[in-house]
Scaffold this motif. Structure first.
Motif, mmCIF file in Angstrom:
data_model
loop_
_atom_site.group_PDB
_atom_site.id
_atom_site.type_symbol
_atom_site.label_atom_id
_atom_site.label_comp_id
_atom_site.label_asym_id
_atom_site.label_seq_id
_atom_site.Cartn_x
_atom_site.Cartn_y
_atom_site.Cartn_z
ATOM 1 N N ALA A 132 0.831 -1.204 0.000
ATOM 2 C CA ALA A 132 0.000 0.000 0.000
ATOM 3 C C ALA A 132 0.865 1.253 0.000
ATOM 4 N N ILE A 133 1.909 1.256 0.819
ATOM 5 C CA ILE A 133 2.794 2.420 0.882
ATOM 6 C C ILE A 133 3.562 2.579 -0.428
ATOM 7 N N GLU A 134 4.013 1.483 -0.987
ATOM 8 C CA GLU A 134 4.743 1.541 -2.251
ATOM 9 C C GLU A 134 3.881 2.048 -3.397
ATOM 10 N N ASN A 135 2.571 1.790 -3.323
ATOM 11 C CA ASN A 135 1.667 2.183 -4.399
ATOM 12 C C ASN A 135 0.948 3.504 -4.144
ATOM 13 N N LEU A 136 1.283 4.174 -3.074
ATOM 14 C CA LEU A 136 0.661 5.447 -2.756
ATOM 15 C C LEU A 136 1.239 6.541 -3.651
ATOM 16 N N THR A 137 0.393 7.198 -4.424
ATOM 17 C CA THR A 137 0.825 8.242 -5.354
ATOM 18 C C THR A 137 -0.118 9.435 -5.255
ATOM 19 N N PRO A 138 0.341 10.617 -5.711
ATOM 20 C CA PRO A 138 -0.578 11.757 -5.755
ATOM 21 C C PRO A 138 -1.815 11.463 -6.590
ATOM 22 N N ASP A 139 -1.644 10.780 -7.727
ATOM 23 C CA ASP A 139 -2.785 10.479 -8.596
ATOM 24 C C ASP A 139 -3.817 9.603 -7.886
ATOM 25 N N ALA A 140 -3.348 8.630 -7.098
ATOM 26 C CA ALA A 140 -4.281 7.754 -6.381
ATOM 27 C C ALA A 140 -5.084 8.538 -5.356
ATOM 28 N N VAL A 141 -4.429 9.443 -4.657
ATOM 29 C CA VAL A 141 -5.123 10.279 -3.671
ATOM 30 C C VAL A 141 -6.119 11.196 -4.373
ATOM 31 N N ILE A 142 -5.698 11.808 -5.458
ATOM 32 C CA ILE A 142 -6.566 12.727 -6.208
ATOM 33 C C ILE A 142 -7.806 11.995 -6.711
ATOM 34 N N HIS A 143 -7.606 10.819 -7.290
ATOM 35 C CA HIS A 143 -8.737 10.062 -7.826
ATOM 36 C C HIS A 143 -9.724 9.689 -6.719
ATOM 37 N N THR A 144 -9.213 9.209 -5.604
ATOM 38 C CA THR A 144 -10.079 8.822 -4.487
ATOM 39 C C THR A 144 -10.885 10.012 -3.988
ATOM 40 N N ALA A 145 -10.242 11.149 -3.851
ATOM 41 C CA ALA A 145 -10.934 12.342 -3.359
ATOM 42 C C ALA A 145 -11.996 12.812 -4.348
ATOM 43 N N ARG A 146 -11.698 12.761 -5.633
ATOM 44 C CA ARG A 146 -12.686 13.183 -6.639
ATOM 45 C C ARG A 146 -13.918 12.287 -6.604
ATOM 46 N N VAL A 147 -13.710 10.970 -6.558
ATOM 47 C CA VAL A 147 -14.844 10.040 -6.510
ATOM 48 C C VAL A 147 -15.658 10.267 -5.239
ATOM 49 N N THR A 148 -14.972 10.455 -4.123
ATOM 50 C CA THR A 148 -15.653 10.661 -2.845
ATOM 51 C C THR A 148 -16.457 11.950 -2.853
ATOM 52 N N HIS A 149 -15.869 13.017 -3.338
ATOM 53 C CA HIS A 149 -16.542 14.312 -3.386
ATOM 54 C C HIS A 149 -17.833 14.215 -4.206
ATOM 55 N N HIS A 150 -17.747 13.566 -5.367
ATOM 56 C CA HIS A 150 -18.931 13.439 -6.217
ATOM 57 C C HIS A 150 -19.984 12.573 -5.542
ATOM 58 N N ALA A 151 -19.573 11.459 -4.935
ATOM 59 C CA ALA A 151 -20.531 10.563 -4.285
ATOM 60 C C ALA A 151 -21.216 11.229 -3.099
ATOM 61 N N LEU A 152 -20.495 12.026 -2.337
ATOM 62 C CA LEU A 152 -21.109 12.717 -1.216
ATOM 63 C C LEU A 152 -22.203 13.668 -1.695
ATOM 64 N N LYS A 153 -22.001 14.258 -2.853
ATOM 65 C CA LYS A 153 -23.005 15.174 -3.395
ATOM 66 C C LYS A 153 -24.207 14.423 -3.955
ATOM 67 N N THR A 154 -23.959 13.393 -4.773
ATOM 68 C CA THR A 154 -25.062 12.731 -5.469
ATOM 69 C C THR A 154 -25.726 11.644 -4.635
ATOM 70 N N ASP A 155 -24.951 10.823 -3.958
ATOM 71 C CA ASP A 155 -25.504 9.693 -3.213
ATOM 72 C C ASP A 155 -25.919 10.072 -1.794
ATOM 73 N N PHE A 156 -25.142 10.936 -1.161
ATOM 74 C CA PHE A 156 -25.423 11.306 0.228
ATOM 75 C C PHE A 156 -26.121 12.663 0.359
ATOM 76 N N ALA A 157 -26.345 13.335 -0.773
ATOM 77 C CA ALA A 157 -27.075 14.605 -0.801
ATOM 78 C C ALA A 157 -26.439 15.670 0.086
ATOM 79 N N ILE A 158 -25.100 15.717 0.100
ATOM 80 C CA ILE A 158 -24.367 16.747 0.829
ATOM 81 C C ILE A 158 -23.954 17.810 -0.194
#
Length: 324
Positions: free
Chosen positions: A165-191
């Motif tokens: 996990a540490i070896e595969n941790l990259t800025p792109d992986a963090v960015i992608h996770t945050a983008r998906v989460t941000h969108h899901a919180l808006k559409t699925d969780f109505a935040i």
């Protein structure tokens, strides 16, 4: 217009899936969403006898579940060479077609699936594979969220060793996770305006590089990009001080960097009621946050709390997605 039922998967037939499916259905039958389970009815019939509950009733389509007696769990058989996978595949098919509002998956034993040639690290990755060809306008996952009252954690890396996990941790992986989460919180969780918090990797979030360089070399560049896109995200935060009640009040989801960093606080807060949610899929998917518990299967003592919470959350997410 009545909402489409939710689909439960069977899970491992020799685990607690059949038992908790029946218990969850009994608990919500008069006030929860309609349910239909895909899979072999035999384990459910056996569990119903053990529990003294009404036996399941067979249906041919999810729509027939609306006409089934409320006290009997509707079951749609899913024939196939491997009953666990056949159940999952049928549930995904029904959700993609719109016949089901979403799926709630019972626990599976990955070890036994690996012996049968299963080629995916876990349930989450398999669901991503099954839905890969379905169109999506939002960022595509899979991204794994653990949700309990008062805390949602999201994982950048999932089913891999800590070293990997540490070896595969990259800025792109963090960015992608945050983008998906941000969108899901808006559409699925109505935040409307999600607030994210990014956990650090090292003690004290690296202490300015004195205890590790990942915060400055990987996490900070990712934060710069995300903030440039307008996301409200704090961090990197020391992991040992970001999960107490006052800290949790400042964000809607915590972005965690590896499996246990995200699961330990959720399971500590609500061991029996945590829910696994897969973000970034074209379908709604939730799951209880526990395993097959084969050591207690068939004894009638398994708790259905997490499955009940997963069903209610799936119904909420499906309703939010359906809003114009």
């Amino acid at each position: 217009m009545a909402r489409a039922p939710l689909v439960l998967t069977l899970g491992d037939p020799d685990g607690i899936g059949p038992e908790i499916a029946l218990k969850a259905h009994a608990a919500i039958q008069t006030r929860g969403p309609r349910l239909v389970l895909t899979g072999d009815p035999a384990p459910l019939e056996a569990s119903a006898r053990t529990l003294g509950l009404p036996p399941p009733v067979l249906v041919k389509t999810p729509g027939e579940a609306r006409g089934a007696p409320r006290d009997r769990l509707a079951v749609l058989p899913a024939p196939g060479s491997h009953p666990v996978l056949a159940s999952i595949e049928k549930a995904v098919e029904l959700a993609l077609s719109g016949e089901a509002g979403g799926i709630v998956t019972n626990p599976i034993s990955k070890a036994s699936l690996y012996e049968a040639g299963f080629g995916f690290p876990g349930h989450t990755e398999y669901l991503a594979h099954l839905t890969a060809s379905a169109p999506m306008e939002s960022p595509r996952g899979p991204v794994m969220m653990l949700a309990a009252p008062g805390l949602r954690t999201v994982l950048v890396t999932i089913h891999q060793s800590l070293k990997s996990a540490i070896e595969n941790l990259t800025p792109d992986a963090v960015i992608h996770t945050a983008r998906v989460t941000h969108h899901a919180l808006k559409t699925d969780f109505a935040i409307a305006s999600p607030r994210l918090a990014l956990a650090g990797l090292n003690p004290h979030a690296g202490e300015g590089g004195a205890m590790g360089r990942e915060e400055t070399e990987i996490l900070q560049p990712a934060l710069d990009v995300l903030r440039g896109e307008g996301l409200d995200i704090s961090g990197p935060l020391p992991p040992d001080t970001m999960f107490h009640s006052e800290a949790r009040a400042k964000y809607d989801a915590a972005i965690c960097l590896y499996h246990d960093q995200g699961l330990i606080p959720v399971k500590t807060l609500d061991f029996h009621g945590g829910v696994n949610v897969t973000l970034g899929l074209p379908i709604v998917r939730t799951s209880p946050d526990h395993g097959t518990a084969k050591d207690i299967a068939g004894k009638g003592v398994a708790r259905a709390d997490s499955l009940i919470a997963a069903i209610h959350l799936a119904a909420e997410l499906a309703a939010n997605r359906a809003r114009p």
